[in-house]
Design an enzyme around this catalytic site. Sequence first.
Site, mmCIF file in Angstrom:
data_model
loop_
_atom_site.group_PDB
_atom_site.id
_atom_site.type_symbol
_atom_site.label_atom_id
_atom_site.label_comp_id
_atom_site.label_asym_id
_atom_site.label_seq_id
_atom_site.Cartn_x
_atom_site.Cartn_y
_atom_site.Cartn_z
ATOM 1 N N ILE A 125 0.857 -1.184 0.000
ATOM 2 C CA ILE A 125 0.000 0.000 0.000
ATOM 3 C C ILE A 125 0.897 1.238 0.000
ATOM 4 O O ILE A 125 1.832 1.328 0.790
ATOM 5 C CB ILE A 125 -0.960 -0.009 1.211
ATOM 6 C CG1 ILE A 125 -1.986 1.116 1.101
ATOM 7 C CG2 ILE A 125 -0.236 0.015 2.528
ATOM 8 C CD1 ILE A 125 -3.123 0.821 0.181
ATOM 9 N N ALA A 132 5.117 14.046 2.925
ATOM 10 C CA ALA A 132 3.774 13.863 3.491
ATOM 11 C C ALA A 132 3.682 12.502 4.153
ATOM 12 O O ALA A 132 3.579 11.483 3.475
ATOM 13 C CB ALA A 132 2.707 13.995 2.401
ATOM 14 N N PRO A 243 -9.789 1.453 10.531
ATOM 15 C CA PRO A 243 -10.009 0.729 11.792
ATOM 16 C C PRO A 243 -9.436 -0.681 11.779
ATOM 17 O O PRO A 243 -8.831 -1.117 12.770
ATOM 18 C CB PRO A 243 -11.542 0.711 11.914
ATOM 19 C CG PRO A 243 -11.967 1.970 11.225
ATOM 20 C CD PRO A 243 -11.035 2.086 10.045
ATOM 21 N N GLU A 245 -6.912 -1.804 9.922
ATOM 22 C CA GLU A 245 -5.448 -1.692 9.922
ATOM 23 C C GLU A 245 -4.928 -1.401 11.325
ATOM 24 O O GLU A 245 -3.957 -2.029 11.789
ATOM 25 C CB GLU A 245 -5.023 -0.588 8.966
ATOM 26 C CG GLU A 245 -3.533 -0.283 9.004
ATOM 27 C CD GLU A 245 -3.148 0.890 8.114
ATOM 28 O OE1 GLU A 245 -2.017 1.375 8.244
ATOM 29 O OE2 GLU A 245 -3.985 1.327 7.297
ATOM 30 N N ARG A 246 -5.559 -0.470 12.000
ATOM 31 C CA ARG A 246 -5.060 -0.063 13.318
ATOM 32 C C ARG A 246 -5.294 -1.134 14.369
ATOM 33 O O ARG A 246 -4.474 -1.322 15.274
ATOM 34 C CB ARG A 246 -5.691 1.281 13.698
ATOM 35 C CG ARG A 246 -5.090 2.394 12.858
ATOM 36 C CD ARG A 246 -5.803 3.710 12.912
ATOM 37 N NE ARG A 246 -5.069 4.684 12.077
ATOM 38 C CZ ARG A 246 -5.546 5.840 11.671
ATOM 39 N NH1 ARG A 246 -6.777 6.203 12.003
ATOM 40 N NH2 ARG A 246 -4.812 6.645 10.911
ATOM 41 N N GLN A 282 12.237 -8.862 45.099
ATOM 42 C CA GLN A 282 10.864 -8.368 44.990
ATOM 43 C C GLN A 282 10.696 -7.402 43.829
ATOM 44 O O GLN A 282 9.671 -7.419 43.131
ATOM 45 C CB GLN A 282 10.446 -7.683 46.292
ATOM 46 C CG GLN A 282 8.980 -7.262 46.316
ATOM 47 C CD GLN A 282 8.616 -6.491 47.564
ATOM 48 O OE1 GLN A 282 9.102 -5.385 47.775
ATOM 49 N NE2 GLN A 282 7.774 -7.081 48.408
ATOM 50 N N LEU A 340 15.539 -6.161 32.642
ATOM 51 C CA LEU A 340 15.766 -7.327 33.497
ATOM 52 C C LEU A 340 16.933 -8.184 33.012
ATOM 53 O O LEU A 340 17.490 -8.970 33.781
ATOM 54 C CB LEU A 340 14.490 -8.170 33.580
ATOM 55 C CG LEU A 340 13.314 -7.515 34.307
ATOM 56 C CD1 LEU A 340 12.095 -8.415 34.262
ATOM 57 C CD2 LEU A 340 13.674 -7.184 35.758
ATOM 58 N N THR A 368 0.634 8.094 13.298
ATOM 59 C CA THR A 368 1.385 8.244 14.546
ATOM 60 C C THR A 368 0.427 8.266 15.738
ATOM 61 O O THR A 368 -0.759 8.584 15.599
ATOM 62 C CB THR A 368 2.199 9.549 14.555
ATOM 63 O OG1 THR A 368 1.294 10.663 14.545
ATOM 64 C CG2 THR A 368 3.134 9.635 13.354
#
Length: 383
Positions: A125, A132, A243, A245-246, A282, A340, A368
Amino acid sequence: MNPMLDDQEVSLFRDTVRGFMQKEVAPHYEQWEKDKCIPKSFWLKMGEQGMLCADIPEEYGGIGTDFRFNMVVIEEASRAGFAALATNLTVHSDICAHYILNMGNEAQKHKYLPKMVSGECIGAICMTEPGAGSDLQGMKTNAVKNGNEWRLNGSKTFITNGQNASLYIVAARTNLQVKAAKGLSLFLVDGDKAGFQRGQNLHKMGQHAADTSELFFEDVILSDEDILGPQDGGFIALMQELPRERLALAVGAVSHAEGALYLATQYVKERQAFGGPLTNLQSVRFSLAEMATQVELHKALNEKCKGLLMEKALSTELASMAKYAATDMECKVIDQALQLFGGYGYMQEYPISRFYVDARVQRIYGGTNEIMKEIISRKLVAD
């Protein structure tokens, strides 16, 4: 369909996909990362296993399942740390194929979809341009009609599947007298068209195995038959598909974070320090608890969104929430997981380091996260 039987089928498909990833991807992925591309032959293997465009109807070569089956493939690739593959697959199966399914005419559907299901045709796509990015209003690529022909000129960048694709869905301005939102059209451009040129395979921070390219169009000759959807109606069509795609990006983000959590958990159980395993501390246990909680919370939102999408009721605002929240969480959880590992987490020989660099772009592409917040806030203010 019986819901329990339905869930069993998803579970069985997941087992198949997970086994396939371990057998056909894991032994080769490091080389693909070095090559900066996934071989086309692998796409054919995925097609043979029914793992491409699974929810495309049978009449167009698909299996005719639902959205969840597509997401299983994305989830398992992401959880295993194959984020570049997950991105390539999302663009192909959940963006390009559904643009054609939902906007294409019968001739276009029969021409492209069966080959996309089999892996013979890889889709890309083409929206983003050097000047842009998230702002499609600034698009410069244009197509001018002369008689029965359209001449396409312009350039695109950051295009996933840019090197491997043989079908490019290209957004171009077809009416320069109005704003892009009212004069944008989508064109189906075959990769062997005269005047079309693939630029360099771009050097990225992460997701190296995903071929991401510059593309150039110089007097590419097209016809009305190559227009996908209504002429000058491309912007509205794009908004309708966003929608899905996201949500796909959100699903991949949660599974990617889950994979990082698994790596961190295994590491701290085995790593000896201060007279015992790191899990004796902990602070380490609490960190694991925080990460696991975040993964489960965002998984719940994604499951809600999956159901709404299958009911054709997923709003742009909720999908935007899922995308920005999940990808923000993904980056935070993977950062915690890497911490970690200590110094070893910074070494490329440890997979967690690849999780870290692969995750960062998720907050950028697909719109974004700042754009996601703008979409959500506009809706809130308008109501």
